[in-house]
Scaffold this active site. Sequence first.
Site, PDB file in Angstrom:
ATOM      1  CG  HIS A   1      -1.946   1.073   1.241  1.00 52.90           C
ATOM      2  ND1 HIS A   1      -3.037   1.009   2.081  1.00 52.90           N
ATOM      3  CD2 HIS A   1      -2.074   2.224   0.542  1.00 52.90           C
ATOM      4  CE1 HIS A   1      -3.791   2.092   1.893  1.00 52.90           C
ATOM      5  NE2 HIS A   1      -3.220   2.837   0.969  1.00 52.90           N
TER       6      HIS A   1
ATOM      7  CG  HIS B   1      -0.918   6.699  -1.926  1.00 50.60           C
ATOM      8  ND1 HIS B   1      -2.106   6.695  -2.620  1.00 50.60           N
ATOM      9  CD2 HIS B   1      -1.179   6.106  -0.728  1.00 50.60           C
ATOM     10  CE1 HIS B   1      -3.054   6.135  -1.881  1.00 50.60           C
ATOM     11  NE2 HIS B   1      -2.515   5.765  -0.727  1.00 50.60           N
ATOM     12  CG  PHE B   2       5.881   5.095  -5.179  1.00 56.21           C
ATOM     13  CD1 PHE B   2       5.773   5.154  -3.795  1.00 56.21           C
ATOM     14  CD2 PHE B   2       6.748   4.170  -5.724  1.00 56.21           C
ATOM     15  CE1 PHE B   2       6.525   4.311  -2.975  1.00 56.21           C
ATOM     16  CE2 PHE B   2       7.511   3.322  -4.915  1.00 56.21           C
ATOM     17  CZ  PHE B   2       7.396   3.394  -3.537  1.00 56.21           C
ATOM     18  NE  ARG B   3       1.138  11.476  -2.890  1.00 54.49           N
ATOM     19  CZ  ARG B   3      -0.004  11.280  -2.254  1.00 54.49           C
ATOM     20  NH1 ARG B   3      -1.044  10.794  -2.927  1.00 54.49           N
ATOM     21  NH2 ARG B   3      -0.122  11.566  -0.984  1.00 54.49           N
TER      22      ARG B   3
ATOM     23  CG  HIS C   1     -10.034   4.742   2.222  1.00 50.61           C
ATOM     24  ND1 HIS C   1      -8.911   5.537   2.213  1.00 50.61           N
ATOM     25  CD2 HIS C   1     -10.892   5.334   3.099  1.00 50.61           C
ATOM     26  CE1 HIS C   1      -9.092   6.559   3.052  1.00 50.61           C
ATOM     27  NE2 HIS C   1     -10.298   6.447   3.592  1.00 50.61           N
TER      28      HIS C   1
ATOM     29  CG  HIS D   1      -5.987   2.880   5.646  1.00 55.19           C
ATOM     30  ND1 HIS D   1      -7.355   2.807   5.539  1.00 55.19           N
ATOM     31  CD2 HIS D   1      -5.564   3.525   4.535  1.00 55.19           C
ATOM     32  CE1 HIS D   1      -7.741   3.369   4.418  1.00 55.19           C
ATOM     33  NE2 HIS D   1      -6.662   3.804   3.785  1.00 55.19           N
TER      34      HIS D   1
ATOM     35  CG  ASP E   1      -1.961   5.087   3.345  1.00 55.68           C
ATOM     36  OD1 ASP E   1      -1.846   5.311   2.116  1.00 55.68           O
ATOM     37  OD2 ASP E   1      -2.878   5.564   4.031  1.00 55.68           O
TER      38      ASP E   1
END
Length: 441
Positions: free
Chosen positions: A60, A62-64, A178, A236, A307
């Site tokens: 999990h 978020h490398f954007r 989520h 999460h 996350d």
Amino acid sequence: MRQILSNGTIVNEGKSFVGSVIIDGEHIAEVTNAPIEPLPGDQITDVSGCFVLPGIIDSHVHFREPGLTDKADMDTESQAAAAGGVTTFFDMPNTVPQTTTLEALDEKFELAARKSHVNYSFFFGATNDNADLFPRLDVHHIPGIKLFMGSSTGNMLVDGDEALERIFAEAPLPLMAHCEDTAIINRNMKAMQQQYGEDPEVWAHQLIRSEEACLTSTLKAISLAIMHETRLHIAHISTQAELEMIPANCLHVITAEATVGHLLFSTVDYQRLGTRIKVNPSIKSVIDQEALRQGLTDGRISTIATDHAPHLLTQKSGGSLRAASGMPSIQFALPAMLGLVSEGVLTIERMVELMAHNPAIIFDVRNRGFLRPGYQADITVVRPNSPWTLNASDIRSKCGWSPFEGHEFNWRVEKTLCNGHIVFDEGRVDSSYIGQPVSFR
């Protein structure tokens, strides 16, 4: 040429023993506690005093990239992953464009094939109207489908009953959800704004994105998963109440993820760290934090992930409304979790299950996540009793900050091997190396 990691404490499949891992090319050839007879040309690395773990799988992040590369990109964040002992990541779909079309999914794989220094794959994002694409997804190429049942960064909210029913009924892969109820969040925000102004201070975030908001949505997801026999992984988990709804040790049914942030921080830390620990779902009470820590060992928590969600510090200014939600953590997650091992919260064998074995099992990863002959040589070497204090200059994430700045860690990542290649070695990342796409059974 073979590589041999010798004399380390190998942690694998519930056991720890002093031994050696023999690597032949990209693959593990042997894991043994017997004496090794080296062959001519063998490269032997003595890792005495270290623990040798399966490479960490962070399911999990978020490398954007694409679209949000002012704050992070696959190059910088995969370097941070390598430095943190993470050999594989699964990236989330709330980029620009969102990963909700086959074309956007292909674009991410093309980017990673040029820029990622560790192994990679990508979740496909569910929307109100893209379930028609599910049959066209390559189930051997991606880990699952991400569903936002609460509005978060990127606003990919799906909360219509008809759309949710179809997604749960037709998902051909594990569904990572989520879970927050947006109507409850909006109601709470309005009440807080009436009392405290347009942008309530960050301490109010846990009252806005409340236990009720999480539990209501989580119960709905579980009900839909049971009805449609969907493999559900709840992202999460943040409350004791939700945790009580999760069956224990059901790795192929309904499972739950805990994040490093929710395990390490509670609402008492808002005074010290402010919006640096503002995340969705919100950091909750000490009681919730303690329940999550207990869930690590009783079978209700199945994975630990980060996350990892970088933002620029300028984007973290403001309060519960204006400050961006999310924090970077991938580089320091493993040393932080090993800190919980040192505190006696969980054993190192259980930590390896939660951060390597179980992600591989839940998402059906092929030939990774374990130290087994024939598996890819994804290996993390860590050293205990090696104190160091995190300074800003140590941070490899593009955003340039960490909620752990100033923290003294007692464990150090010494080496990270991806597919037999040493991609991180005592402080240096080999940025010329490119990882591999992960395959799934």
